[in-house]
Structures are given as C-alpha cells and as structure tokens.
Write a protein that holds these residues in place. Structure first.
Motif, PDB file in Angstrom:
ATOM      1  N   UNK A   1       0.671  -1.065  -0.163  1.00 39.67           N
ATOM      2  CA  UNK A   1      -0.133   0.239   0.136  1.00 39.67           C
ATOM      3  C   UNK A   1       0.980   1.375   0.035  1.00 39.67           C
ATOM      4  N   UNK A   2       2.307   1.436   0.617  1.00 36.73           N
ATOM      5  CA  UNK A   2       2.865   2.646   1.199  1.00 36.73           C
ATOM      6  C   UNK A   2       3.739   2.336  -0.525  1.00 36.73           C
ATOM      7  N   UNK A   3       3.749   1.507  -0.640  1.00 35.15           N
ATOM      8  CA  UNK A   3       5.099   1.501  -1.929  1.00 35.15           C
ATOM      9  C   UNK A   3       5.904   2.453  -1.957  1.00 35.15           C
ATOM     10  N   UNK A   4       6.679   1.849  -0.579  1.00 30.24           N
ATOM     11  CA  UNK A   4       8.252   2.467  -0.284  1.00 30.24           C
ATOM     12  C   UNK A   4       9.231   2.367  -1.842  1.00 30.24           C
ATOM     13  N   UNK A   5       9.670   3.486  -1.402  1.00 28.13           N
ATOM     14  CA  UNK A   5      10.788   3.667  -2.672  1.00 28.13           C
ATOM     15  C   UNK A   5      11.946   2.322  -1.828  1.00 28.13           C
ATOM     16  N   UNK A   6      12.516   1.610  -0.951  1.00 31.33           N
ATOM     17  CA  UNK A   6      13.252   0.879  -0.864  1.00 31.33           C
ATOM     18  C   UNK A   6      13.063   0.584   0.736  1.00 31.33           C
ATOM     19  N   UNK A   7      13.472  -1.247   1.222  1.00 34.03           N
ATOM     20  CA  UNK A   7      12.768  -1.110   2.165  1.00 34.03           C
ATOM     21  C   UNK A   7      14.343  -2.636   2.883  1.00 34.03           C
TER      22      UNK A   7
ATOM     23  N   UNK B   1      10.854 -14.070   5.311  1.00 39.49           N
ATOM     24  CA  UNK B   1      12.197 -12.894   4.724  1.00 39.49           C
ATOM     25  C   UNK B   1      12.031 -13.366   2.764  1.00 39.49           C
ATOM     26  N   UNK B   2      11.992 -13.784   2.900  1.00 39.53           N
ATOM     27  CA  UNK B   2      12.114 -14.274   1.444  1.00 39.53           C
ATOM     28  C   UNK B   2      11.002 -13.943   0.332  1.00 39.53           C
ATOM     29  N   UNK B   3       9.970 -13.987   0.988  1.00 40.20           N
ATOM     30  CA  UNK B   3       8.873 -14.188   0.633  1.00 40.20           C
ATOM     31  C   UNK B   3       8.126 -12.055   0.235  1.00 40.20           C
ATOM     32  N   UNK B   4       8.829 -11.237   1.148  1.00 39.36           N
ATOM     33  CA  UNK B   4       8.469  -9.816   2.520  1.00 39.36           C
ATOM     34  C   UNK B   4       9.531  -9.547   0.725  1.00 39.36           C
ATOM     35  N   UNK B   5      10.854  -9.936   0.780  1.00 38.13           N
ATOM     36  CA  UNK B   5      11.732  -9.484  -0.438  1.00 38.13           C
ATOM     37  C   UNK B   5      11.356  -9.266  -1.221  1.00 38.13           C
ATOM     38  N   UNK B   6      10.705 -10.629  -2.276  1.00 40.92           N
ATOM     39  CA  UNK B   6      10.425 -10.647  -3.422  1.00 40.92           C
ATOM     40  C   UNK B   6       9.372  -9.353  -3.925  1.00 40.92           C
ATOM     41  N   UNK B   7       8.700  -8.735  -2.803  1.00 40.98           N
ATOM     42  CA  UNK B   7       7.596  -8.050  -2.586  1.00 40.98           C
ATOM     43  C   UNK B   7       7.921  -6.166  -2.848  1.00 40.98           C
ATOM     44  N   UNK B   8       9.171  -6.597  -2.388  1.00 38.44           N
ATOM     45  CA  UNK B   8      10.218  -5.063  -2.542  1.00 38.44           C
ATOM     46  C   UNK B   8      10.691  -5.091  -3.050  1.00 38.44           C
ATOM     47  N   UNK B   9      11.732  -6.063  -3.733  1.00 35.46           N
ATOM     48  CA  UNK B   9      11.555  -6.156  -4.571  1.00 35.46           C
ATOM     49  C   UNK B   9      11.276  -5.393  -6.644  1.00 35.46           C
ATOM     50  N   UNK B  10       9.656  -6.011  -6.010  1.00 38.54           N
ATOM     51  CA  UNK B  10       8.825  -5.894  -7.428  1.00 38.54           C
ATOM     52  C   UNK B  10       8.811  -4.657  -7.315  1.00 38.54           C
ATOM     53  N   UNK B  11       8.012  -3.823  -6.079  1.00 38.00           N
ATOM     54  CA  UNK B  11       7.901  -2.746  -6.126  1.00 38.00           C
ATOM     55  C   UNK B  11       9.214  -1.647  -6.221  1.00 38.00           C
ATOM     56  N   UNK B  12      10.847  -2.048  -5.678  1.00 35.31           N
ATOM     57  CA  UNK B  12      11.338  -0.909  -5.917  1.00 35.31           C
ATOM     58  C   UNK B  12      12.271  -1.222  -7.327  1.00 35.31           C
ATOM     59  N   UNK B  13      11.936  -1.984  -8.121  1.00 38.67           N
ATOM     60  CA  UNK B  13      12.145  -2.015  -9.802  1.00 38.67           C
ATOM     61  C   UNK B  13      10.913  -1.837 -10.321  1.00 38.67           C
ATOM     62  N   UNK B  14       9.707  -1.504 -10.424  1.00 43.24           N
ATOM     63  CA  UNK B  14       8.801  -1.031 -10.888  1.00 43.24           C
ATOM     64  C   UNK B  14       8.706   0.512 -11.003  1.00 43.24           C
ATOM     65  N   UNK B  15       9.227   1.169  -9.255  1.00 48.10           N
ATOM     66  CA  UNK B  15       9.270   2.039  -9.359  1.00 48.10           C
ATOM     67  C   UNK B  15      10.154   3.035  -9.648  1.00 48.10           C
ATOM     68  N   UNK B  16      11.687   2.266 -10.984  1.00 52.08           N
ATOM     69  CA  UNK B  16      12.622   2.544 -10.820  1.00 52.08           C
ATOM     70  C   UNK B  16      12.189   2.481 -13.098  1.00 52.08           C
ATOM     71  N   UNK B  17      11.445   1.486 -12.983  1.00 50.98           N
ATOM     72  CA  UNK B  17      11.337   1.407 -14.502  1.00 50.98           C
ATOM     73  C   UNK B  17      10.897   2.425 -14.981  1.00 50.98           C
TER      74      UNK B  17
ATOM     75  N   UNK C   1      18.636   1.849 -18.027  1.00 54.95           N
ATOM     76  CA  UNK C   1      18.305   0.366 -17.093  1.00 54.95           C
ATOM     77  C   UNK C   1      17.302   0.578 -15.994  1.00 54.95           C
ATOM     78  N   UNK C   2      16.408   0.316 -15.269  1.00 53.67           N
ATOM     79  CA  UNK C   2      16.012  -0.293 -14.068  1.00 53.67           C
ATOM     80  C   UNK C   2      16.140  -1.836 -13.213  1.00 53.67           C
ATOM     81  N   UNK C   3      17.432  -2.017 -11.713  1.00 47.47           N
ATOM     82  CA  UNK C   3      17.052  -2.888 -11.694  1.00 47.47           C
ATOM     83  C   UNK C   3      16.850  -1.991 -10.317  1.00 47.47           C
ATOM     84  N   UNK C   4      16.485  -3.821  -9.321  1.00 45.04           N
ATOM     85  CA  UNK C   4      15.515  -2.574  -8.035  1.00 45.04           C
ATOM     86  C   UNK C   4      16.418  -1.929  -7.261  1.00 45.04           C
ATOM     87  N   UNK C   5      17.788  -2.544  -6.862  1.00 51.14           N
ATOM     88  CA  UNK C   5      18.406  -1.602  -5.685  1.00 51.14           C
ATOM     89  C   UNK C   5      19.267  -0.576  -6.919  1.00 51.14           C
TER      90      UNK C   5
END
Ligand code: SAH
Ligand code: SF4
Ligand code: F3S
Length: 458
Positions: free
Chosen positions: A338-344, A373-389, A444-448
């Motif tokens: 919901x918050x769509x953090x820019x990085x976590x 943790x793995x699941x949370x990371x996959x969610x975080x990375x997806x949001x970060x990549x989407x924002x960076x794209x 190019x946009x990567x998650x991090x």
C-alpha cells in the motif's frame, strides 16, 4: 611509518567512527593500507545488530589470528558494538586479540595502541560517553559526500534491539561544533553531508534547556525546544558549497510538522526519508514497543507526500518477530504494497542478548522466518523495480561521487532520493566531473540501482 588495516561492519555510524579512528591513528604515524598482509595493526570495527553480523566478524578475526601466527608482531584490535557488548568473552576466547575498546572511548585509541606496542594487552570500555564529547580528528574515505555525527545513542527501547545497551543514551553535539565541521567540509570541496544518528530525528532535544531527564524515555519531545533537526538543517543550509543535505535514521514518532515543512522548504535538503516502520501489524508493533500504529505511520506518509509529492520514503522490516502469526506477517506485506516504499531493508528476527524479546517463548522457527523473509523480499524488489522502471529514459539529477576502479569512463553517484546510479561517460575526463551535479539519462532499471549515460560535448 606503520600501517593499519581496518575492516568496518555495520551501519554508517560505525563507518563514521572508523574514519575518526584513522584520524587518531594518523597522529601516531599509522597510515591506511588496503592489504592486510602489509599491516602492523588490524582493527575490526564490529556490529552486533544480528547474530549474522557477529559471525562475519568471527570468520575475519580467525583469518587475522592465522596471520598473527606467522607474524607475532602484528597487533589486533577489536572495536565497535560487539566489543562494547562482549569484552570479557572476546578476551577469554581470543587470547591473540591485543586491544578491545568500545564505542564510547574512541578518543583513547592512540594511548591504547601505544600500550599494546609496548607489549601490554589492553581492554577499555566506558559505559557512558564522556560528559563533554571530544572533537576527533578524521580521515575520510570519500571525497564528495561525508558523514557527520550529530547525535549519539538512542533512548528508545524496542524490544528486539541491542543498540541502546551498546550505544547508550542520546547525546547531541552542539550546533556550533557541527557547523564548524560542515564549514570545513565545504572548504575541502565536499558537496553533500549526511547527518547521522541512531535516532537522528531526536537531534537537539537533550541539549535544549527545557529537556526533562526524568521524562526523557522513549516517546518524548520537550515543549518548544531550542534545538531540533529542522533547525539544524536550516543552519547547515546556509553554508556555501554544500549542495545536498540528508539525515539518517529517523523514528516515526519524531517526524514533526516542523521537520517536514523544513525539508519541503529548503532546496538543499534531499526529499529522502529513511523512517523504518519495522512491521505493518498493530499487535506486533506494540510488542516491539515502537509506540505508533499502522494508521499513525500511514498518516505520517500522507503528510510527507502531501507536502513533498516526490519524496522517497524508505524503511526497515523485521520478519519473524517472536509470536508473529501468518496473518500479522501478511499485514506487513500489505503495508509494503500500500505504501509503496522506495526501498526497504529487511532481515529475519535475530534474538539478541539482554533484550526483552529474547526471553519470550514464542520464537519462530528459522525455517519460517526465512520463508517469510524471502517472500517479503520478492514483494519489496518488485515494487522497487516497478518504481525504478518509471525512470527509464528520463533525466535524473546525480551528484558525481566516484570513478569506477575498473573502468575510467564509468562514474557512480546518487539521485536526490538516494538511488545509486552507475553511468558511462563518453568523451570526458571523469575526474573533472567529481563533485558536479549532472543530468544522467536512465537506460536500465534494477531494483536497487539504475544505469545510465551522460554525453558530454568535449
Ligand atoms: N534506529 C533505527 C535502526 C537501527 S538498527 C530505527 O529505529 O529504525 C537497523 C535495523 O536493524 C533496524 O531498523 C531493524 O530493522 C534491524 N534490527 C534491529 N535489531 C534486530 C534484530 N534483533 N533482528 C533483526 N533485525 C534487527
Ligand atoms: Fe534500536 Fe529502536 Fe533505538 Fe532504532 S529506535 S536503535 S530499533 S531501540
Ligand atoms: Fe551495528 Fe552498532 Fe550500527 S550494532 S547497526 S554497528 S550501532
């Protein structure tokens, strides 16, 4: 001239401390080496935030211990948070360690080294910071961006966290000494400062005249304080030559309207808020003693975004806090979405000695913690990549911080929102660009991180 090899673990506070250790050691003729085999002295500046941090250090210490067998004159020192916490244990388990010293007496390092050089093993840990904070010399490892300690310690008591017991109570440096340091940085060509503290958003309260020591447990802001982070940002903003100001790490409780308004107002204050939420579930937050609810955190985010629409908001999260149910964990996932953090930054809960939560019986299995943790990371990375794209093909304002060691046409820097950008430069002397603010086209946009290019006419 003697050589020092230093390895730093943990957060920016430790990195800043290591730069002060190098400054102090320079005064007794030690110069930095990147090669441990050339060292006369090895210092490990340790972190103990999670058990994994301890283990990273133990394995490096083992390597240094072997080197000492070949070269008995090699001195080994252990500094930082783990040393502060486990001094006796370190001394008895690693007899080849010559010096153990804590986070509160870095200023004594030259004296301790000289004793060790004379063959006397030393261990000096102070429980409290000195009443008058000493001004320490410094040798920085960066040329454009610099860390500046503004407040030490933390008055919160999050039930999972070892920091308050190793770093002690909050203690702010005065604006006068901070401003002097930043002025010096500006005159040396530094362009960006990051104001540091474990709880930097409490800056200034403890040195304000109406501060009450009795009330000053977690969750306290004195009425109308003379000093605050917002006021400090304003003073620093006037220093010519400094182009960007950041701060790290904030606590949601201390994100005041004054702070948000000040960042909105000051062009040099980067619109970057690292304000860890830790969990997206009210019950877990309560048991963590974070003193805010999910709703309160979201209101803070709304306020920041209403005044600074483009602000980056980043967070830390802990997966598998004792007693955390599947549903509570999913509330964290929901909050992140919901918050769509820019990085976590995320981590599995790690039980720390002498913290309240280590005693609780409802510990979560390693397996479940890691799965969450793995699941949370996959969610975080997806949001970060989407924002960076979304930044692809746009021009981003980047401060040139460094040239790549391996490719002289590649530079690195950060956007105002603290995203790392690597970019290639065609036809320019990269060194000339150091410290300049340039526009980089994102390719190019990567998650991090982002990649980009900069084309310069001549
Ligand atoms: N003062 C900052 C954070 C300091 S520690 C704050 O309050 O946010 C950095 C991060 O380490 C924390 O944000 C937390 O997410 C994590 N951390 C601290 N103790 C931990 C523990 N026992 N297990 C796992 N992560 C932990
Ligand atoms: Fe640890 Fe909490 Fe203090 Fe951060 S605010 S350093 S998590 S006790
Ligand atoms: Fe680690 Fe100490 Fe920082 S425990 S995170 S180095 S304050």
């Amino acid at each position: 001239m003697k050589q020092i090899y230093i390895e730093t673990f943990g957060c920016q506070m430790n990195k800043a401390d290591s730069e002060h250790m190098l400054g102090l050691l320079n005064e007794i003729d030690y110069k930095l080496t990147e090669n441990i085999d050339k060292a006369d002295l090895v210092i490990f500046n340790t972190c103990t935030i999670r058990e994994a941090a301890n283990h990273r250090f133990y394995s490096q210490l083992g390597i240094a211990g072997k080197k000492k067998k070949q070269n008995p004159d090699l001195l080994i020192g252990v500094a930082g948070c783990l040393a502060q916490d486990k001094r006796k244990w370190l001394q008895s388990n690693f007899p080849y360690v010559d010096i153990v010293f804590g986070t509160n007496n870095i200023h004594k390092l030259p004296e301790l080294i000289q004793k060790a050089e004379a063959g006397k093993k030393t261990c000096e840990i102070e429980e409290e910071l000195p009443f008058e904070l000493p001004e320490l010399p410094v040798i920085r490892q960066t040329k454009v961006t610099a860390w500046v300690n503004v407040i030490l310690g933390c008055n919160f008591n999050c039930t999972y966290c070892i920091v308050p017991s190793v770093r002690g109570r909050e203690k702010s440096r005065t604006p006068e000494v901070i401003l002097k340091e930043v002025q010096r940085l500006a005159s040396e060509g530094f362009k960006e400062v990051t104001l540091l503290g474990q709880n930097v958003t409490a800056y200034g309260y403890d040195i304000s005249s109406n501060y009450s020591k009795e009330k000053a447990n977690f969750g306290y802001i004195p009425e109308d304080p003379e000093y605050s982070l917002a006021k400090l940002l304003k003073y620093i903003h006037d220093i010519e030559g400094i182009e960007r100001i950041r701060f790290l790490t904030g606590h949601p409780f201390h994100v005041t309207d004054e702070l948000i308004d000040t960042i909105a107002e000051l062009p040099k204050a980067c619109e970057y808020f690292h304000i860890p939420m830790q969990s997206g579930d009210d019950t877990v937050l309560k048991r963590m003693a974070r003193i805010y609810s999910v709703d309160k955190y979201k209101k803070m985010v709304e306020k920041i975004r209403s005044k600074i629409p483009d602000a980056a908001i980043t967070s830390d999260f802990i997966a598998g806090f004792p007693g955390e149910t599947q549903e509570q964990f999913l509330n964290t996932v929901k909050a992140v979405q919901e918050i769509e953090f820019d990085a976590c930054n995320t981590a599995a809960y790690s039980p720390r000695p002498d913290t309240p939560s280590v005693m609780w019986e409802n510990q979560i299995s390693e397996e479940e913690k890691n799965e969450h943790l793995r699941y949370l990371n996959s969610v975080v990375n997806e949001i970060m990549e989407k924002k960076n794209k979304k930044l692809l093909n746009t021009l981003q304002e980047v401060l040139v911080e460094d040239v790549s060691q391996t490719n002289k046409n590649r530079l690195m820097g950060r956007t105002r929102k603290n995203t790392l950008v690597n970019y290639d430069v065609a036809g320019a002397n990269c060194n000339k660009l150091m410290g300049k603010i340039v526009n980089v086209k994102i390719t190019r946009a990567n998650p991090w991180s982002l990649n980009g290019e900069l084309t310069i006419a001549n």
